[in-house]
Write a protein that holds these residues in place. Structure first.
Motif, short mmCIF file in Angstrom:
data_model
loop_
_atom_site.label_atom_id
_atom_site.label_comp_id
_atom_site.label_asym_id
_atom_site.label_seq_id
_atom_site.Cartn_x
_atom_site.Cartn_y
_atom_site.Cartn_z
N THR A 1 69.16 -81.39 96.95
CA THR A 1 68.77 -82.54 97.65
C THR A 1 67.47 -82.39 98.33
O THR A 1 67.16 -81.52 98.82
CB THR A 1 69.87 -82.75 98.78
OG1 THR A 1 71.22 -82.71 98.50
CG2 THR A 1 69.49 -83.70 99.71
N VAL A 2 66.53 -83.26 97.88
CA VAL A 2 65.18 -83.16 98.03
C VAL A 2 64.93 -84.20 99.14
O VAL A 2 64.07 -83.93 100.09
CB VAL A 2 64.22 -83.61 96.89
CG1 VAL A 2 64.54 -82.53 95.90
CG2 VAL A 2 64.80 -85.09 96.23
N TRP B 1 65.53 -89.72 108.16
CA TRP B 1 65.26 -89.61 106.85
C TRP B 1 64.36 -88.06 107.08
O TRP B 1 63.50 -87.93 107.78
CB TRP B 1 64.16 -90.77 106.46
CG TRP B 1 63.46 -90.57 105.27
CD1 TRP B 1 63.59 -89.79 104.17
CD2 TRP B 1 62.18 -91.39 104.86
NE1 TRP B 1 62.88 -90.01 103.27
CE2 TRP B 1 61.88 -90.97 103.63
CE3 TRP B 1 61.60 -92.56 105.58
CZ2 TRP B 1 61.02 -91.75 102.82
CZ3 TRP B 1 60.46 -93.01 104.81
CH2 TRP B 1 60.28 -92.62 103.46
N ARG B 2 64.88 -87.19 106.13
CA ARG B 2 64.55 -85.95 105.94
C ARG B 2 63.87 -85.38 104.69
O ARG B 2 64.49 -85.76 103.59
CB ARG B 2 65.55 -85.11 106.43
CG ARG B 2 65.95 -85.28 107.80
CD ARG B 2 67.04 -83.95 108.19
NE ARG B 2 66.52 -82.80 108.26
CZ ARG B 2 67.40 -81.77 107.90
NH1 ARG B 2 68.52 -81.71 107.62
NH2 ARG B 2 66.74 -80.77 107.89
N MET B 3 62.67 -85.09 104.41
CA MET B 3 62.13 -84.24 103.18
C MET B 3 62.69 -83.06 103.17
O MET B 3 61.97 -82.06 104.02
CB MET B 3 60.64 -84.41 103.13
CG MET B 3 60.14 -85.94 102.92
SD MET B 3 60.88 -87.38 103.32
CE MET B 3 59.96 -88.22 104.44
N LEU B 4 63.54 -82.56 102.37
CA LEU B 4 64.02 -81.14 102.34
C LEU B 4 63.45 -79.96 101.34
O LEU B 4 63.17 -78.90 101.63
CB LEU B 4 65.54 -81.24 102.04
CG LEU B 4 66.21 -82.11 103.03
CD1 LEU B 4 67.97 -82.28 102.54
CD2 LEU B 4 66.32 -81.50 104.39
N LYS B 5 62.93 -80.87 100.26
CA LYS B 5 62.25 -80.00 99.09
C LYS B 5 61.31 -80.82 98.62
O LYS B 5 61.39 -81.91 98.34
CB LYS B 5 63.10 -79.55 98.00
CG LYS B 5 64.41 -78.57 98.60
CD LYS B 5 65.15 -78.13 97.39
CE LYS B 5 66.09 -76.79 98.06
NZ LYS B 5 65.24 -75.54 98.28
N PRO B 6 60.13 -80.30 98.05
CA PRO B 6 59.21 -81.05 97.58
C PRO B 6 59.61 -81.62 95.89
O PRO B 6 60.49 -81.01 95.32
CB PRO B 6 58.13 -80.14 97.12
CG PRO B 6 58.68 -78.91 97.36
CD PRO B 6 59.78 -78.83 98.11
#
Length: 153
Positions: free
Chosen positions: A138-139, A93-98
């Motif tokens: 992709t966020v 699980w990755r948070m890539l953009k706000p």
């Protein structure tokens, strides 16, 4: 009398299939309500003045809020309605953009594998989930394993 099932059974998923959910706009109210529900009042989510001094410039949505909204969108897409048994695992699980208030998000779900279980009435579906904003960026992304009902023999 039971309501008709509109969800997808294990047999209905095809490896390589891409499922698009409906879209939904994240609001400031969503962010505040999530902070109240969880008790996570971190300033990056709730303090406009503090956020003016951050790289974001304004409050951002909690990562788990975005995940939760997309869970609702996956249900709205119809694939889980009456057939999903359980979420088994989340990997990478990755948070890539706000995600900001006013962003409109949706998910693209790519079926990567299907596995039978020892029980003939259940099967595991693996998916790559990509959460995207209105710009197509992709966020968040992750891989999940979910347990679905199988059709009666």
């Amino acid at each position: 009398m039971n309501a008709p099932v509109r969800g997808k059974y294990w047999e209905d998923f095809e490896v390589g299939e891409v499922i698009h959910t409906p879209k939904r706009t994240v609001t400031s109210t969503d962010i505040v309500n999530f902070a109240c529900l969880t008790g996570d009042f971190n300033e990056v989510h709730t303090n406009w003045e503090y956020c003016k001094e951050t790289q974001f410039g304004e409050p951002i949505a909690h990562g788990p809020l975005v995940y939760s909204i997309v869970g609702g969108l996956q249900y709205a897409a119809g694939i889980n309605d009456g057939t999903l048994i359980a979420l088994l695992e989340i990997n990478g699980w990755r948070m890539l953009k706000p995600v900001f208030h006013g962003d409109t998000i949706h998910a693209e779900l790519t079926v990567t594998a299907k596995n039978e279980t020892s029980k003939p009435d259940k099967g595991v579906v693996e998916m790559k989930r990509e959460f995207k904003n209105q710009k197509g960026e992709t966020v968040q992304q992750m891989e999940v394993k979910m347990l679905y009902k199988r059709r009666q023999a």
